[in-house]
Design an enzyme around this catalytic site. Structure first.
Site, PDB file in Angstrom:
ATOM      1  NE  ARG A  82     -14.182  -1.988  10.145  1.00 60.47           N
ATOM      2  CZ  ARG A  82     -13.295  -1.987  11.114  1.00 60.47           C
ATOM      3  NH1 ARG A  82     -12.209  -2.725  11.022  1.00 60.47           N
ATOM      4  NH2 ARG A  82     -13.479  -1.234  12.185  1.00 60.47           N
ATOM      5  CB  THR A 121       2.020  -1.152 -12.514  1.00 65.09           C
ATOM      6  OG1 THR A 121       0.685  -1.306 -13.016  1.00 65.09           O
ATOM      7  CG2 THR A 121       2.859  -0.308 -13.465  1.00 65.09           C
ATOM      8  N   GLY A 122       0.947  -4.200 -11.746  1.00 67.53           N
ATOM      9  CA  GLY A 122      -0.036  -4.852 -10.872  1.00 67.53           C
ATOM     10  C   GLY A 122      -1.342  -4.090 -10.831  1.00 67.53           C
ATOM     11  N   GLY A 130      -3.185  -2.497 -13.584  1.00 68.88           N
ATOM     12  CA  GLY A 130      -4.149  -2.755 -14.653  1.00 68.88           C
ATOM     13  C   GLY A 130      -4.918  -4.042 -14.431  1.00 68.88           C
ATOM     14  CG  ASN A 141      -8.732  -5.327   3.836  1.00 70.21           C
ATOM     15  OD1 ASN A 141      -7.524  -5.102   3.820  1.00 70.21           O
ATOM     16  ND2 ASN A 141      -9.592  -4.530   4.430  1.00 70.21           N
ATOM     17  CG  ASP A 174       1.161  -7.818 -18.589  1.00 63.47           C
ATOM     18  OD1 ASP A 174       2.070  -8.369 -17.910  1.00 63.47           O
ATOM     19  OD2 ASP A 174       1.070  -6.575 -18.681  1.00 63.47           O
ATOM     20  CG  HIS A 175       3.980  -8.378 -22.570  1.00 64.76           C
ATOM     21  ND1 HIS A 175       2.827  -7.614 -22.499  1.00 64.76           N
ATOM     22  CD2 HIS A 175       4.999  -7.504 -22.663  1.00 64.76           C
ATOM     23  CE1 HIS A 175       3.150  -6.327 -22.557  1.00 64.76           C
ATOM     24  NE2 HIS A 175       4.461  -6.243 -22.659  1.00 64.76           N
ATOM     25  CG  HIS A 189     -11.096  -7.368  10.538  1.00 65.31           C
ATOM     26  ND1 HIS A 189     -10.657  -6.062  10.454  1.00 65.31           N
ATOM     27  CD2 HIS A 189     -10.388  -7.929  11.559  1.00 65.31           C
ATOM     28  CE1 HIS A 189      -9.719  -5.843  11.359  1.00 65.31           C
ATOM     29  NE2 HIS A 189      -9.541  -6.968  12.038  1.00 65.31           N
TER      30      HIS A 189
END
Length: 156
Positions: free
Chosen positions: A137, A68-69, A71, A100, A7-8, A134
């Site tokens: 999972r 914030t990472g 959204g 993961n 984003d901006h 892993h």
């Protein structure tokens, strides 16, 4: 190829990451936004395009940025086959790939500075999925994506 989107808030950091990727000899594709002065640019549009590119195989991995990472990670997680890690430290980024098999890294441009973001991204990009226990999972996560109970084994 690495999908990039923001984003901006993330435009300046994205430009720094582009330089880093070039230095690492990695190719990338920018899905936008391009204007740091337009808060009307909506991160769901750009995050979705980048996540679709990763899910389809057009891009191998993605790095997405917003304030914030969080959204943009929520957006990417809505795309089937995407496993996002939102990180503000190197260890979590590395482990998200090793354990993961995350295929999209998100960071908060207002949370981490340029140098730390580059350290986080390098760690994530250089890490490799360990497989083994892993993978079991990851298979369970895919069952959940398909609306199945992760504890159910076929034939039981």
């Amino acid at each position: 190829m690495i999908a990039l989107a923001c984003d901006h808030h993330g435009v300046a950091l994205k430009q720094e990451l582009m330089k880093m990727l070039d230095e690492m000899g990695l190719t990338w594709k920018d899905f936008g936004t391009y204007d740091a002065n337009n808060p009307g640019d909506d991160y769901p549009v750009y995050g979705y395009k980048a996540a679709q590119a990763v899910a389809s195989g057009e891009c191998d991995r993605g790095i997405l940025l917003c304030g914030t990472g969080m959204g943009i990670s929520i957006v990417a997680c809505k795309v089937r086959g995407i496993r996002v890690c939102t990180c503000s430290d190197v260890y979590s980024a590395e482990m998200s790939k090793r354990h993961n098999n995350s295929n999209i890294l998100t960071m908060g441009a207002l949370v981490v500075g340029n140098e730390k973001a580059k350290m986080i991204a390098r760690s994530w990009l250089n890490a490799e999925f360990e497989g083994g226990r892993h993978q079991r999972r990851i298979d369970m996560i895919e069952k959940i994506e398909n609306g199945e109970d992760p504890e159910m084994e076929k034939g039981k």
